[in-house]
Design an enzyme around this catalytic site. Structure first.
Site, short mmCIF file in Angstrom:
data_model
loop_
_atom_site.label_atom_id
_atom_site.label_comp_id
_atom_site.label_asym_id
_atom_site.label_seq_id
_atom_site.Cartn_x
_atom_site.Cartn_y
_atom_site.Cartn_z
CG HIS A 80 -20.22 25.85 20.75
ND1 HIS A 80 -19.54 26.08 21.92
CD2 HIS A 80 -19.97 26.94 19.95
CE1 HIS A 80 -18.88 27.23 21.83
NE2 HIS A 80 -19.13 27.78 20.66
CG HIS A 117 -14.14 21.56 26.89
ND1 HIS A 117 -13.04 22.09 26.26
CD2 HIS A 117 -15.04 22.55 27.00
CE1 HIS A 117 -13.27 23.36 26.01
NE2 HIS A 117 -14.48 23.68 26.44
CG ASP A 162 -22.92 24.50 28.00
OD1 ASP A 162 -23.14 25.69 28.26
OD2 ASP A 162 -22.38 24.11 26.95
NE ARG A 213 -9.90 27.43 -0.10
CZ ARG A 213 -9.93 26.17 -0.48
NH1 ARG A 213 -9.36 25.23 0.29
NH2 ARG A 213 -10.48 25.82 -1.61
C1 LIG Z 1 -19.64 25.83 26.18
C2 LIG Z 1 -19.34 24.60 25.39
O1 LIG Z 1 -19.47 24.62 24.22
S1 LIG Z 1 -18.74 23.25 26.20
C3 LIG Z 1 -19.20 21.86 25.20
C4 LIG Z 1 -20.68 21.61 25.29
N1 LIG Z 1 -21.07 20.37 24.57
C5 LIG Z 1 -21.54 19.28 25.20
O2 LIG Z 1 -21.68 19.23 26.42
C6 LIG Z 1 -21.97 18.13 24.33
C7 LIG Z 1 -21.47 16.81 24.84
N2 LIG Z 1 -20.03 16.68 24.66
C8 LIG Z 1 -19.50 16.29 23.47
O3 LIG Z 1 -20.21 15.98 22.52
C9 LIG Z 1 -17.99 16.27 23.34
O4 LIG Z 1 -17.38 16.04 24.58
C10 LIG Z 1 -17.45 17.57 22.71
C11 LIG Z 1 -18.08 17.81 21.35
C12 LIG Z 1 -17.74 18.77 23.60
C13 LIG Z 1 -15.94 17.46 22.57
O5 LIG Z 1 -15.73 16.48 21.66
P1 LIG Z 1 -14.30 16.01 21.15
O6 LIG Z 1 -13.20 16.84 21.64
O7 LIG Z 1 -14.41 15.87 19.69
O8 LIG Z 1 -14.15 14.66 21.88
P2 LIG Z 1 -14.47 13.29 21.24
O9 LIG Z 1 -15.84 13.33 20.64
O10 LIG Z 1 -13.32 12.94 20.37
O11 LIG Z 1 -14.49 12.38 22.51
C14 LIG Z 1 -13.52 11.45 22.85
C15 LIG Z 1 -14.22 10.21 23.36
O12 LIG Z 1 -15.03 10.55 24.48
C16 LIG Z 1 -16.39 10.30 24.21
N3 LIG Z 1 -17.18 11.41 24.71
C17 LIG Z 1 -16.82 12.70 24.75
N4 LIG Z 1 -17.80 13.43 25.28
C18 LIG Z 1 -18.81 12.57 25.57
C19 LIG Z 1 -20.08 12.74 26.09
N5 LIG Z 1 -20.51 13.94 26.47
N6 LIG Z 1 -20.85 11.65 26.23
C20 LIG Z 1 -20.41 10.44 25.87
N7 LIG Z 1 -19.21 10.22 25.35
C21 LIG Z 1 -18.42 11.28 25.20
C22 LIG Z 1 -16.49 10.22 22.70
O13 LIG Z 1 -17.59 9.44 22.30
C23 LIG Z 1 -15.17 9.61 22.34
O14 LIG Z 1 -15.23 8.24 22.58
P3 LIG Z 1 -14.50 7.21 21.60
O15 LIG Z 1 -13.04 7.56 21.68
O16 LIG Z 1 -14.87 5.89 22.17
O17 LIG Z 1 -15.06 7.47 20.24
O1 LIG Z 2 -13.99 26.14 24.10
C1 LIG Z 2 -14.86 25.41 23.60
O2 LIG Z 2 -14.64 24.56 22.70
C2 LIG Z 2 -16.26 25.47 24.07
C3 LIG Z 2 -16.41 26.25 25.31
O3 LIG Z 2 -16.18 25.79 26.40
C4 LIG Z 2 -16.81 27.65 25.20
O4 LIG Z 2 -16.95 28.16 24.08
O5 LIG Z 2 -17.03 28.30 26.25
#
Ligand SMILES: CC(=O)SCCNC(=O)CCNC(=O)[C@H](O)C(C)(C)COP(=O)(O)OP(=O)(O)OC[C@H]1O[C@@H](n2cnc3c(N)ncnc32)[C@H](O)[C@@H]1OP(=O)(O)O
Ligand SMILES: O=C([O-])CC(=O)C(=O)O
Length: 373
Positions: free
Chosen positions: A221, A260, A311, A355
């Site tokens: 996040h 995302h 980010d 919950r």
């Molecule tokens: C302001 C914010 O909070 S924005 C988010 C900031 N976080 C990041 O940048 C961390 C990197 N990104 C991630 O870990 C993910 O994209 C998340 C957690 C943000 C979203 O995850 P989810 O919605 O659960 O997507 P999920 O993990 O199911 O991804 C789907 C597929 O794409 C892949 N994928 C998604 N994001 C990435 C990534 N950044 N790098 C590599 N692979 C990725 C997953 O491994 C998955 O592959 P699979 O189907 O072969 O298993």
């Molecule tokens: O919406 C989300 O899951 C993460 C995000 O981009 C934020 O909190 O700004």
């Protein structure tokens, strides 16, 4: 009974909100109906915070009153200053911010008073004081004394002054202010949802914010803005991006700043923040970093079809502004306090305890043995 498990609550709609709307199909984001790009182009972050809390943009008179209130509340009490100074210098700055918010709850006699009026007053106070807290923490880590806030400067300029003892050019301050607008709110993200869960138990606003801070810290996040910078520094230069990505993917690593939960074709906020980052690159002459940024993005997007989130540009932009990497997520807190507290008030106004259920997959029921060895 077979329950359908929605792991990570993916795709589950848990409530309504009037604060912001994220539309996956069109990659759009509106705060109270206004597109975030337009707000970033036409408004200050103070106006946007007012909008998020109150539902409407302020008139000139309302803005003047609001900024006067904000500026008047920036100073934190000496005991809190000392508490920050006494924390270990090598702890994560998010723990400092979380501790400070818990302290502010502990000393507020109205901490448990519910209702919009009381909660808006607390939200505005936290908004005014978080930059002071983050700035003091930055300075103590550099062996420097705190710099008192000044009422003569806007929100962003005052923060720079408290951190660096100088205010950069208007262009740099504006880039920072734009990041504050873009980070302010994003519907039911993990930290906002955490705050709403805590509020749903009829706990207080400070507890809900402290919980939100805990959720934001994680690199999946808000912590990703720090992780992006660490990653770009590790990669080093544009020519090394491809080999670094090869390695990371071979090790099944998540690439920070990409992907995302909601947006699958690009984050609505990225083009605006990318422009702000480019302005920072121009201001600092940091073309190597821009080359690396572009090479990395092009390579990863081409391979995986996974796009940058907010980010990705904000991490290197904060770096060029001179902030330490481990202060990037506390800066995110300074912005997101607005969204969290708007959601806390919304949750409180129409509350239902949050919950969910779980499907049990542990041991069958069994007897506690008399002889336990
Ligand atoms: C302001 C914010 O909070 S924005 C988010 C900031 N976080 C990041 O940048 C961390 C990197 N990104 C991630 O870990 C993910 O994209 C998340 C957690 C943000 C979203 O995850 P989810 O919605 O659960 O997507 P999920 O993990 O199911 O991804 C789907 C597929 O794409 C892949 N994928 C998604 N994001 C990435 C990534 N950044 N790098 C590599 N692979 C990725 C997953 O491994 C998955 O592959 P699979 O189907 O072969 O298993
Ligand atoms: O919406 C989300 O899951 C993460 C995000 O981009 C934020 O909190 O700004």
């Amino acid at each position: 009974m077979t329950e359908e498990i929605k792991k990570g609550l993916a795709g589950v709609v848990v409530d309504t909100t009037a604060v912001s709307k994220v539309v996956q199909e069109t990659n759009s984001l509106t705060y109270r109906g206004y597109p975030v790009q337009e707000l970033a182009a036409k408004c200050s972050s103070e106006e946007v915070s007012y909008l998020i809390w109150n539902g409407e943009l302020p008139t000139a008179a309302q803005l003047e009153e609001f900024t006067a209130r904000e500026r008047a509340q920036r100073t934190i009490d000496d005991k809190l200053v000392q508490l920050i100074l006494d924390l270990p210098k090598d702890c994560h700055p998010m723990h400092v911010v979380q501790t400070a918010v818990a302290y502010l709850g502990a000393v507020d006699p109205d901490a448990d008073v519910e209702g919009v009026e009381a909660n808006l007053a607390k939200a505005e106070r936290l908004y005014a004081q978080l930059p002071t807290i983050v700035a003091i923490d930055h300075r103590r880590r550099h062996g420097l004394d705190p710099i008192a806030p000044t009422k003569d400067l806007g929100y962003a300029a005052n923060f720079f002054k408290m951190v660096f003892d100088e205010v950069p050019t208007e262009e740099v301050v504006r880039c920072f202010d734009i990041s504050m607008i873009l980070y302010a709110e994003h519907s039911f993200n993990a930290s906002t949802f955490t705050s709403r869960v805590i509020t749903s138990t009829t706990s207080d606003l400070y507890s809900a914010v402290a919980g939100g801070i805990g959720a934001l810290k994680g690199p999946l996040h808000g912590g990703a803005n720090e992780a992006v910078m660490a990653m770009l520094e590790e990669v080093g230069s544009a020519d090394k991006a491809s080999a670094w990505i090869d390695d990371a993917l071979a090790n099944k690593a998540k690439i920070m700043g990409f992907g995302h939960r909601v947006y699958k074709n690009g984050d609505s906020r990225v083009p605006t923040m990318r422009k702000a980052f480019e302005n920072m690159v121009a201001a600092k002459g940091a073309t190597d970093l821009l080359d690396l940024y572009n090479a990395f993005e092009e390579d990863f997007v081409e391979r995986k079809g996974i796009y940058p989130n907010l980010d990705y540009p904000s991490g290197p932009a904060y770096h060029l502004m001179g902030f330490d990497t481990d202060q990037f997520t506390p800066i995110f807190v300074m912005a997101r306090i607005t969204g969290w507290t708007a959601h806390i008030m919304e949750q409180q106004a129409d509350n239902a305890l949050i919950r969910p259920l779980s499907a049990y997959d542990g041991h069958e029921q069994r007897e506690v043995p008399e002889d336990r060895g």
